[in-house]
Design a protein around this motif. Structure first.
Motif, PDB file in Angstrom:
ATOM      1  N   ILE A  73     -16.401  48.629 -40.493  1.00 26.06           N
ATOM      2  CA  ILE A  73     -16.581  48.820 -39.053  1.00 26.06           C
ATOM      3  C   ILE A  73     -17.991  48.395 -38.667  1.00 26.06           C
ATOM      4  O   ILE A  73     -18.969  48.925 -39.196  1.00 26.06           O
ATOM      5  N   PHE A  74     -18.102  47.436 -37.751  1.00 29.26           N
ATOM      6  CA  PHE A  74     -19.392  47.073 -37.180  1.00 29.26           C
ATOM      7  C   PHE A  74     -19.609  47.891 -35.909  1.00 29.26           C
ATOM      8  O   PHE A  74     -18.810  47.806 -34.969  1.00 29.26           O
ATOM      9  N   ASP A  75     -20.669  48.700 -35.903  1.00 33.79           N
ATOM     10  CA  ASP A  75     -21.060  49.425 -34.692  1.00 33.79           C
ATOM     11  C   ASP A  75     -21.933  48.479 -33.863  1.00 33.79           C
ATOM     12  O   ASP A  75     -23.093  48.250 -34.180  1.00 33.79           O
ATOM     13  N   GLU A  76     -21.355  47.945 -32.790  1.00 37.07           N
ATOM     14  CA  GLU A  76     -22.044  46.961 -31.957  1.00 37.07           C
ATOM     15  C   GLU A  76     -22.373  47.536 -30.575  1.00 37.07           C
ATOM     16  O   GLU A  76     -22.421  46.800 -29.587  1.00 37.07           O
ATOM     17  N   VAL A  77     -22.599  48.837 -30.535  1.00 37.69           N
ATOM     18  CA  VAL A  77     -22.971  49.475 -29.268  1.00 37.69           C
ATOM     19  C   VAL A  77     -24.262  48.863 -28.726  1.00 37.69           C
ATOM     20  O   VAL A  77     -24.420  48.687 -27.515  1.00 37.69           O
ATOM     21  N   ILE A  78     -25.199  48.506 -29.618  1.00 38.90           N
ATOM     22  CA  ILE A  78     -26.432  47.844 -29.200  1.00 38.90           C
ATOM     23  C   ILE A  78     -26.327  46.328 -29.306  1.00 38.90           C
ATOM     24  O   ILE A  78     -26.729  45.599 -28.406  1.00 38.90           O
ATOM     25  N   GLY A 108     -23.680  48.581 -17.972  1.00 34.51           N
ATOM     26  CA  GLY A 108     -24.523  49.749 -17.806  1.00 34.51           C
ATOM     27  C   GLY A 108     -23.798  50.991 -17.323  1.00 34.51           C
ATOM     28  O   GLY A 108     -24.351  52.086 -17.372  1.00 34.51           O
ATOM     29  N   LEU A 109     -22.569  50.850 -16.838  1.00 35.71           N
ATOM     30  CA  LEU A 109     -21.789  52.030 -16.454  1.00 35.71           C
ATOM     31  C   LEU A 109     -21.238  52.703 -17.711  1.00 35.71           C
ATOM     32  O   LEU A 109     -21.133  52.069 -18.756  1.00 35.71           O
ATOM     33  N   PRO A 110     -20.883  53.992 -17.617  1.00 28.37           N
ATOM     34  CA  PRO A 110     -20.401  54.691 -18.810  1.00 28.37           C
ATOM     35  C   PRO A 110     -19.091  54.094 -19.313  1.00 28.37           C
ATOM     36  O   PRO A 110     -18.061  54.136 -18.632  1.00 28.37           O
ATOM     37  N   VAL A 111     -19.129  53.538 -20.517  1.00 31.71           N
ATOM     38  CA  VAL A 111     -17.946  52.903 -21.081  1.00 31.71           C
ATOM     39  C   VAL A 111     -18.167  52.667 -22.567  1.00 31.71           C
ATOM     40  O   VAL A 111     -19.303  52.613 -23.048  1.00 31.71           O
ATOM     41  N   GLY A 112     -17.098  52.545 -23.287  1.00 29.47           N
ATOM     42  CA  GLY A 112     -17.126  52.165 -24.693  1.00 29.47           C
ATOM     43  C   GLY A 112     -15.778  51.581 -25.046  1.00 29.47           C
ATOM     44  O   GLY A 112     -14.849  51.561 -24.230  1.00 29.47           O
ATOM     45  N   ALA A 113     -15.658  51.074 -26.261  1.00 32.71           N
ATOM     46  CA  ALA A 113     -14.386  50.529 -26.718  1.00 32.71           C
ATOM     47  C   ALA A 113     -14.419  50.407 -28.231  1.00 32.71           C
ATOM     48  O   ALA A 113     -15.479  50.260 -28.833  1.00 32.71           O
ATOM     49  N   TYR A 114     -13.251  50.488 -28.840  1.00 34.65           N
ATOM     50  CA  TYR A 114     -13.138  50.151 -30.253  1.00 34.65           C
ATOM     51  C   TYR A 114     -11.923  49.243 -30.419  1.00 34.65           C
ATOM     52  O   TYR A 114     -10.954  49.316 -29.662  1.00 34.65           O
ATOM     53  N   GLY A 115     -12.028  48.361 -31.392  1.00 30.24           N
ATOM     54  CA  GLY A 115     -10.950  47.410 -31.601  1.00 30.24           C
ATOM     55  C   GLY A 115     -10.815  47.081 -33.068  1.00 30.24           C
ATOM     56  O   GLY A 115     -11.657  47.440 -33.890  1.00 30.24           O
ATOM     57  N   ASN A 134     -12.491  54.184 -54.394  1.00 29.72           N
ATOM     58  CA  ASN A 134     -11.077  54.403 -54.095  1.00 29.72           C
ATOM     59  C   ASN A 134     -10.836  55.572 -53.145  1.00 29.72           C
ATOM     60  O   ASN A 134      -9.699  55.839 -52.757  1.00 29.72           O
ATOM     61  N   GLU A 135     -11.937  56.271 -52.774  1.00 27.61           N
ATOM     62  CA  GLU A 135     -11.824  57.374 -51.824  1.00 27.61           C
ATOM     63  C   GLU A 135     -12.430  57.015 -50.468  1.00 27.61           C
ATOM     64  O   GLU A 135     -12.311  57.800 -49.520  1.00 27.61           O
ATOM     65  N   ILE A 136     -13.085  55.869 -50.361  1.00 24.75           N
ATOM     66  CA  ILE A 136     -13.798  55.510 -49.129  1.00 24.75           C
ATOM     67  C   ILE A 136     -12.845  54.853 -48.126  1.00 24.75           C
ATOM     68  O   ILE A 136     -12.306  53.780 -48.374  1.00 24.75           O
ATOM     69  N   ALA A 137     -12.659  55.550 -47.003  1.00 24.11           N
ATOM     70  CA  ALA A 137     -11.794  55.014 -45.948  1.00 24.11           C
ATOM     71  C   ALA A 137     -12.471  53.880 -45.198  1.00 24.11           C
ATOM     72  O   ALA A 137     -11.842  52.868 -44.876  1.00 24.11           O
ATOM     73  N   ALA A 138     -13.779  54.058 -44.909  1.00 25.27           N
ATOM     74  CA  ALA A 138     -14.456  53.089 -44.049  1.00 25.27           C
ATOM     75  C   ALA A 138     -15.950  53.070 -44.319  1.00 25.27           C
ATOM     76  O   ALA A 138     -16.537  54.070 -44.732  1.00 25.27           O
ATOM     77  N   VAL A 139     -16.517  51.914 -44.077  1.00 23.16           N
ATOM     78  CA  VAL A 139     -17.972  51.751 -44.032  1.00 23.16           C
ATOM     79  C   VAL A 139     -18.322  51.424 -42.588  1.00 23.16           C
ATOM     80  O   VAL A 139     -17.754  50.496 -42.000  1.00 23.16           O
ATOM     81  N   ILE A 140     -19.236  52.198 -42.006  1.00 20.15           N
ATOM     82  CA  ILE A 140     -19.681  51.924 -40.636  1.00 20.15           C
ATOM     83  C   ILE A 140     -21.158  51.561 -40.682  1.00 20.15           C
ATOM     84  O   ILE A 140     -21.951  52.228 -41.347  1.00 20.15           O
ATOM     85  N   VAL A 141     -21.524  50.488 -39.972  1.00 20.02           N
ATOM     86  CA  VAL A 141     -22.890  49.985 -40.068  1.00 20.02           C
ATOM     87  C   VAL A 141     -23.312  49.314 -38.767  1.00 20.02           C
ATOM     88  O   VAL A 141     -22.499  48.683 -38.091  1.00 20.02           O
ATOM     89  N   ASP A 175     -13.425  44.546 -39.981  1.00 20.64           N
ATOM     90  CA  ASP A 175     -12.024  44.904 -39.701  1.00 20.64           C
ATOM     91  C   ASP A 175     -11.904  45.596 -38.359  1.00 20.64           C
ATOM     92  O   ASP A 175     -10.865  45.513 -37.697  1.00 20.64           O
ATOM     93  N   MET A 176     -12.972  46.321 -37.976  1.00 18.99           N
ATOM     94  CA  MET A 176     -12.997  47.027 -36.700  1.00 18.99           C
ATOM     95  C   MET A 176     -14.381  46.873 -36.081  1.00 18.99           C
ATOM     96  O   MET A 176     -15.356  46.572 -36.780  1.00 18.99           O
ATOM     97  N   VAL A 177     -14.465  47.103 -34.778  1.00 23.70           N
ATOM     98  CA  VAL A 177     -15.737  47.007 -34.065  1.00 23.70           C
ATOM     99  C   VAL A 177     -15.795  48.095 -32.998  1.00 23.70           C
ATOM    100  O   VAL A 177     -14.755  48.511 -32.459  1.00 23.70           O
TER     101      VAL A 177
END
Length: 431
Positions: free
Chosen positions: A237-242, A272-279, A198-205, A261-263
């Protein structure tokens, strides 16, 4: 192999940059070598300043799925540069790019461009905390989510290589709300949610951990994360940087069939240019300024050069599904070749693969988590790396990274690589 020019440049570099590099994994320190300095690259090949040619399995750490400088992407970029490299106000291509990403990732409704994977994960967690009105986050041992303070806890890759599982300079108060579980451990997840749910805001993996080699998330593990975060109203949250757009055009959603819920995305959406995004879902992204109260900004976010390159890259991947079919075939060929090598040589090592990500672990399998990975024989890997490099194969200079394949890698490249690795293993192990 002549590395005289690289050595000279490196000596100068150490005067002006910490360790002579701008990212620790480039230093080659862990394998006992000076770094290579690159002059150019084309297709599957990369060339250093001494004129040495290598088959490249780093591929800028993943985003170059079409290889280096593919004409179908780089042609026309001069016209974009002539129009201006940065405006600080919106452009139509940012909208076009956001639409492509949202259409390709069925779990999200909106996306915000940033400048790196680190910015993406840091910002996504801030939004998730605001959305849930909770502070704690859960991450997993060996998963690297960038170098923001709260996430530099048992974070994989360079931090494993250099023995800094929690970086100095990170205050205790910053990480006190970061919970850590063992990757692929279902019971550990259940236990931590029973105590703190009940205290966990997010799981990132990372759905496939690419910063402790290649360690795929088990289907039942990822499904548990989906189910338990719904039960406790936490944000997944799915970390899909790779993995984003590499495992599948629809990323992990297409590969595993599980919706977060988020990515978070990284450099692949800029080719390959410097960039990122979250959604995320609209109700979550409505927390982001200027619509909501969560502040996040960036002058170069949605940079027109990165958007131009990224848009072309994703359009090619979208319109040519055979690219993924071929990458799967080539990666399977490489992985099976590596397995054959270690069997012939009587080595009790392990090959993991997920899509076009491959890793040869110098340890007995199975390799399912950080603890398994730390059993690797690093001294043997270091000797092997040097032998592979002599044979014109460029791998990441650490045991704890993937081999990245691109569409530019040919069957001949892969066949040569398998033979070269066999020879390198044989010599480095005195067989």
């Amino acid at each position: 192999m002549n590395n005289k020019k690289s050595a000279q440049i490196y000596q100068e570099a150490t005067k002006y940059m910490p360790g002579g590099v701008n990212s620790p994994v480039r230093a080659f320190k862990s394998v006992g070598l000076n770094p290579l300095f690159i002059e150019r690259a084309q297709g599957s090949k990369i060339y250093d300043v001494d004129g040495n040619e290598y088959i490249d399995y780093i591929c800028s750490w993943g985003p170059l799925m079409l290889g280096h400088s593919p004409s179908q992407i780089v042609d026309g970029i001069e016209e974009i540069i002539k129009k201006g490299t940065s405006y600080g106000v919106p452009t139509k291509i940012e909208v076009d790019m956001a639409k492509i990403i949202v259409e390709a990732y069925p779990a999200i409704d909106q996306v915000r461009m940033v400048n790196s994977g680190t910015e993406a994960t840091m910002s996504a967690l801030r939004v998730a905390r605001a959305f849930t009105k909770r502070n704690k986050i859960l991450k997993f041992e060996g998963c690297y989510h960038g170098h923001s303070d709260a996430l530099l806890v048992k974070s994989g890759s360079g931090t494993i290589t250099y023995g800094v599982p929690t970086s100095p300079g990170v205050p205790d108060d910053v990480v006190k709300d970061t919970l850590v579980c063992r990757y692929n451990d279902l019971d550990a997840v259940r236990d931590i949610f029973e105590e703190y749910g009940n205290e966990i805001a997010a799981v990132i993996v990372e759905t496939v951990s690419g910063n402790m080699g290649v360690v795929p998330g088990k289907q039942e593990f990822l499904q548990l994360l989906r189910d338990i975060t719904k039960e406790y109203n936490s944000v997944l949250i799915f970390d899909e940087v790779i993995t984003g757009f590499r495992l599948h055009y629809n990323s992990s959603v297409g590969y595993f069939g599980i919706n977060p819920d988020m990515v978070c995305f990284g450099k692949i959406i800029g080719a390959g240019l410097p960039v990122g995004a979250y959604g995320g879902k609209k109700e979550i992204m409505d927390m982001v300024s200027p619509v909501g109260p969560v502040y996040q900004a960036g002058t170069l976010s949605g940079n027109p050069l990165a958007m131009y390159m990224g848009k072309k890259n994703l359009e090619i991947l979208r319109d040519n599904p055979q690219i993924y079919t071929e990458l799967e075939r080539k990666a399977t060929k490489l992985a099976e070749g590596l397995k054959s090598n270690i069997e012939k040589l009587g080595l009790d090592y392990t090959v993991n693969r997920a899509g076009s990500l491959v890793c040869l672990f110098f340890a007995k399998g199975p390799i399912n988590n950080y603890e398994d990975v730390t059993k690797c024989d690093i001294s043997k890997f270091n000797k092997y790396f040097k032998e592979v490099l002599k044979r014109g194969i460029l791998l990441a200079p650490t045991q704890f990274e993937a081999m990245f394949l691109s569409n530019a890698h040919t069957d001949e490249d892969i066949e040569y690589t398998i033979k070269a690795i066999y020879e390198a293993l044989k010599i480095s192990h005195n067989l």
